[in-house]
Write an enzyme that holds these catalytic residues in place. Structure first.
Site, PDB file in Angstrom:
ATOM      1  N   SER A 175       4.119   2.145   8.467  1.00  0.00           N
ATOM      2  CA  SER A 175       3.902   1.172   7.411  1.00  0.00           C
ATOM      3  C   SER A 175       5.190   0.926   6.666  1.00  0.00           C
ATOM      4  O   SER A 175       5.887   1.864   6.288  1.00  0.00           O
ATOM      5  CB  SER A 175       2.843   1.653   6.440  1.00  0.00           C
ATOM      6  N   HIS A 211       0.831  -1.219   0.000  1.00  0.00           N
ATOM      7  CA  HIS A 211       0.000   0.000   0.000  1.00  0.00           C
ATOM      8  C   HIS A 211       0.858   1.259   0.000  1.00  0.00           C
ATOM      9  O   HIS A 211       0.369   2.330  -0.348  1.00  0.00           O
ATOM     10  CB  HIS A 211      -1.030  -0.018   1.130  1.00  0.00           C
ATOM     11  N   ASP A 230       1.239  -7.657   2.340  1.00  0.00           N
ATOM     12  CA  ASP A 230       1.348  -6.221   2.056  1.00  0.00           C
ATOM     13  C   ASP A 230       2.807  -5.792   1.846  1.00  0.00           C
ATOM     14  O   ASP A 230       3.399  -5.129   2.680  1.00  0.00           O
ATOM     15  CB  ASP A 230       0.709  -5.436   3.219  1.00  0.00           C
TER      16      ASP A 230
HETATM   17  N1  ARG Z   1      -4.476   0.365   7.427  1.00  0.00           N
HETATM   18  C1  ARG Z   1      -3.161   0.336   6.868  1.00  0.00           C
HETATM   19  C2  ARG Z   1      -2.545   1.731   6.931  1.00  0.00           C
HETATM   20  O1  ARG Z   1      -3.002   2.583   7.622  1.00  0.00           O
HETATM   21  C3  ARG Z   1      -3.180  -0.236   5.478  1.00  0.00           C
HETATM   22  C4  ARG Z   1      -3.949   0.534   4.482  1.00  0.00           C
HETATM   23  C5  ARG Z   1      -3.964  -0.017   3.090  1.00  0.00           C
HETATM   24  N2  ARG Z   1      -5.037  -0.940   2.826  1.00  0.00           N
HETATM   25  C6  ARG Z   1      -6.308  -0.596   2.463  1.00  0.00           C
HETATM   26  N3  ARG Z   1      -7.201  -1.543   2.321  1.00  0.00           N
HETATM   27  N4  ARG Z   1      -6.673   0.637   2.213  1.00  0.00           N
HETATM   28  O2  ARG Z   1      -1.949   2.282   6.066  1.00  0.00           O
HETATM   29  N1  GLU Z   2      -0.956   1.276   7.627  1.00  0.00           N
HETATM   30  C1  GLU Z   2      -0.362   2.327   8.396  1.00  0.00           C
HETATM   31  C2  GLU Z   2       0.606   3.184   7.573  1.00  0.00           C
HETATM   32  O1  GLU Z   2       0.409   3.394   6.412  1.00  0.00           O
HETATM   33  C3  GLU Z   2       0.280   1.735   9.580  1.00  0.00           C
HETATM   34  C4  GLU Z   2      -0.771   1.266  10.457  1.00  0.00           C
HETATM   35  C5  GLU Z   2      -0.952   2.172  11.625  1.00  0.00           C
HETATM   36  O2  GLU Z   2      -1.481   3.275  11.484  1.00  0.00           O
HETATM   37  O3  GLU Z   2      -0.496   1.722  12.664  1.00  0.00           O
HETATM   38  O4  GLU Z   2       1.537   3.753   8.083  1.00  0.00           O
END
Ligand code: ARG
Ligand code: GLU
Length: 699
Positions: A634, A83, A215
């Site tokens: 991330s 991502h 991911d």
């Molecule tokens: N929650 C994770 C972060 O904050 C992954 C986001 C990417 N995945 C998604 N389905 N949008 O970045």
């Molecule tokens: N998916 C998040 C990012 O893009 C990390 C997850 C979180 O916020 O802990 O940094």
């Protein structure tokens, strides 16, 4: 209440019982070395951070200004999340070469793809410069003097080198640190699994455990022949890092030491109870509502068209990601009764302050001042947030206006400097990318829904001169050929015409109102609050010296340590610490399209060809840990006791999304894709074992 009390102590009073909270400054890690060793770590503080010799820090990069990435080979091979590389993956994709859908693997260096604008930044050194920053400063109002001090420090630190530097306030200005940086400018795209692996689970599983997302994506840093940063050139060569991370191939088990090393973006552990309550009650729900509306349009359109799925993939992911996090966040904060916990903590703080004359003078008022300020002025923060949602997350034609604004405003000046044609070319070129990913009908629907909601939320009844259909049928900013015409024919006399453009007129009227009525008040609110927070935190440091203190995340390099473990996030609920390939297949069988798989995955699962990547006959996909992380972490490496790479951090569980405000050691867990699964995908799924040959595998 008993549970609440124990949490209260962990967030506020007693130190070192729960060593897991906190994002630590690498240059100060020595102070935590013994804690970390007690948890099983085999490294010394010098192995983690050193300015004299290479250390783990030299393998960690900030990727594209937002995420974290790490080097895993002598040849600058860089791992980050899928991502995090998503907008690059998307921009290289087309209906003919759909890397989102099918994945991509460069077979050799020549096939690696260039990404204009993408950077990878390494921290050369971190220095405490508090004294120098505050030299001659005796009041918080001496902003100009402070700025001048900082500029001088930066100048001295970077003189005669290709490094850049930044001085950042920590603990709201109780201390300042200098970050010396080396930024690489040629970062190429090497490979990605398809969405069915890299985004497996989609929005259904985002922010959720149990998780099965692969991911990850692969890039490579290139440098000039001198190994220094250089802009893209075919002459550039793979970067030779000072340190690269070996891969941890050991069996994993509950309780293993884990350490996350990366660039967490921001946390707000110190906000007052009144502020937190307004976040929970008004700001978050209104922002969620704005995104509900845009997502309702985008999700429907993506279901029906492959082209729109490509065009809106990255935008949809960005909008939905925060949207879903916020829902989890307010849910968690309510369950925890976080506002009441804050109030109790504030009472304790006050009691302590009043126990001593000098403390009483310094800290006796600050809590009530913080609460009074947010009671009086939070509305500006609310309206600021609404403007962000409307002007920056909503209808996209606003963005095109913003990128054109400079030329429109400064036309005469650019004409004089002979720069007009060059700027026009640039605009026309970037508008091609803009319109490649733009669908006017989607934008119009979003515009209509969000306009209504925005004006309702900020309590303005507008008499709308231009309807959405006029804007989308007539404006030069909502259609590629009208825009091209506008730009190519732009001259001195165009300005009058542009002012009458219905899209431009709507945008500038309301944007200007927001900029003049909301922004200055919002910044004043923030500034005043930061001054109070500075005192508040100083009080915590002074009055509770035995607590484990850590400065809020501020996009600087940090370390958090904990262990591989599951959680019991709610009454009757238990999460195990890892997931496996079998679980991927089970989710696939549920029929939800977010769990679609390619036939190849089903075949490989049937063959159970896990090679050396398996443990007890299972292939681990993800695991969770008690590491305190946030957005920006991330892609961060999750390191084992020896500093070897166990996996890539990519998320938190639903129950822990509130940890930006309040960390609960019982439920807050970060989510990691196991490096062994990453290697299995590269090796067995993608047949790209030449990349694994570059890495150093450690049993
Ligand atoms: N929650 C994770 C972060 O904050 C992954 C986001 C990417 N995945 C998604 N389905 N949008 O970045
Ligand atoms: N998916 C998040 C990012 O893009 C990390 C997850 C979180 O916020 O802990 O940094």
């Amino acid at each position: 209440m008993k549970k609440n009390l124990s949490l209260l102590f962990s967030v506020f009073l007693i130190g070192n019982v729960f060593a897991d909270e906190g994002m630590l400054i690498p240059s100060l890690i020595k102070a935590f070395e013994s804690d970390m060793k007690a948890k099983g770590m085999q490294l010394s503080a010098e192995d983690i951070y050193s300015v004299n010799s290479s250390s783990l820090k030299d393998a960690i990069f900030q990727f594209g200004g937002g995420c974290t990435a790490e080097v895993v080979s002598k040849k600058g091979l860089l791992l980050t999340n899928h991502h995090c590389g998503y907008s690059q993956i998307q921009s290289h994709s087309s209906l003919e070469n759909n890397y989102i859908e099918n994945g991509f693997w460069a077979q050799d260096l020549n096939q690696e793809l260039t990404n204009p604008g993408l950077t990878a930044m390494r921290i050369v050194r971190i220095d405490d410069v508090t004294e120098a920053v505050l030299l001659g400063i005796s009041a918080d109002t001496q902003k100009e003097e402070l700025k001048a001090n900082i500029e001088q420090i930066i100048k001295d630190a970077t003189a005669g080198s290709h490094y850049t530097a930044q001085v950042k306030a920590f603990n709201y200005g109780n201390s300042y640190y200098l970050m010396l940086k080396e930024t690489f400018l040629d970062v190429r795209f090497v490979g990605t699994p398809p969405n069915s692996i890299g985004k497996f689970g989609g929005d259904t599983d985002n922010w959720v455990w149990p998780r099965h997302t692969g991911d990850f994506s692969v890039f490579r840093i290139y440098a000039g022949k001198d190994n220094k940063p250089a802009t893209y050139s075919s002459e550039n060569i793979p970067y030779t890092p000072l340190h690269y991370l070996p891969i941890s191939m050991k069996d994993r088990k509950n309780g293993d030491f884990t350490m996350v090393y990366g660039f967490p973006g921001s946390t707000e552990q110190h906000v007052s109870s009144n502020y937190l309550s307004q976040i929970i009650q008004t700001e978050r729900p209104a922002r969620i509502r704005m995104r509900d509306l845009s997502l309702s349009v985008i999700d429907k359109a993506m279901k029906n068209s492959e082209l729109i799925r490509i065009q809106y993939a990255s935008k949809q992911a960005r909008i939905s990601n925060a949207w879903k996090k916020w829902i989890g966040q307010i849910d968690g904060l309510k369950r925890l009764d976080a506002v009441a916990l804050k109030q109790e903590a504030e009472n304790l703080y006050l009691k302590k302050a009043l126990s001593n004359d000098s403390w009483s003078k310094k800290y006796g008022q600050v809590v009530s001042k913080m609460n009074a300020l947010s009671a009086a002025a939070f509305d500006y923060e609310f309206k600021y947030a609404m403007g962000i949602e409307y002007f920056y997350v909503g209808a996209e034609y606003f963005k095109l206006i913003r990128s054109t604004q400079d030329l429109i405003m400064n036309y005469a000046k650019y004409l004089e400097e002979g720069k007009v044609e060059e700027i026009k070319d640039k605009l026309l070129k970037s508008s091609k990318t803009f319109f490649k990913n733009y669908n006017a009908q989607i934008d119009q629907e979003i515009f209509e829904l969000l306009s209504k909601e925005y004006f309702k939320q900020i309590n303005v009844s507008v008499e709308r001169k231009n309807s959405a259909s006029i804007i989308y049928n007539k404006s030069a900013f909502t259609n590629a050929s009208r825009y091209e015409k506008l730009i190519s024919q732009l001259n001195k006399r165009s300005f009058k015409k542009i002012k009458k453009d219905p899209g431009y007129a709507h945008y500038s009227e309301h944007y200007n109102l927001w900029v003049s009525n909301v922004i200055p008040n919002y910044y004043a609110f923030k500034d005043n609050m930061d001054v109070l927070l500075k005192t508040f935190v100083a009080g915590k440091l002074e009055m509770f010296p035995n607590k484990k203190h850590w400065p809020d995340a501020n996009s600087t390099l940090r370390i958090t340590f904990g262990q591989l473990e599951g959680s019991s996030p709610a009454d009757g609920k238990v999460y195990t610490e890892h997931t496996t390939l079998d679980g991927i297949i089970a989710k696939y069988n549920s029929g939800n399209p977010d769990f679609n798989l390619k036939p190849r995955m089903l075949e490989l699962h049937k063959a159970k060809d896990y090679g050396s990547y398996a443990q007890d006959g299972e292939l681990w996909v993800c695991f969770s840990g008690s590491n305190h992380t946030t957005g920006g972490n991330s892609g961060s490496p999750v390191l084992d006791a020896n500093g070897y790479l166990m996996g890539l951090n990519f998320d938190r569980s639903w129950e822990s999304t509130m940890s930006d405000y309040m960390f609960d050691p019982n439920r807050c867990r970060n989510i990691v894709v196991d490096i062994k699964y990453v290697l299995w995908v590269i090796d067995k799924y993608a047949n790209a074992s030449h990349l694994i040959d570059e890495m150093e595998l450690k049993k």
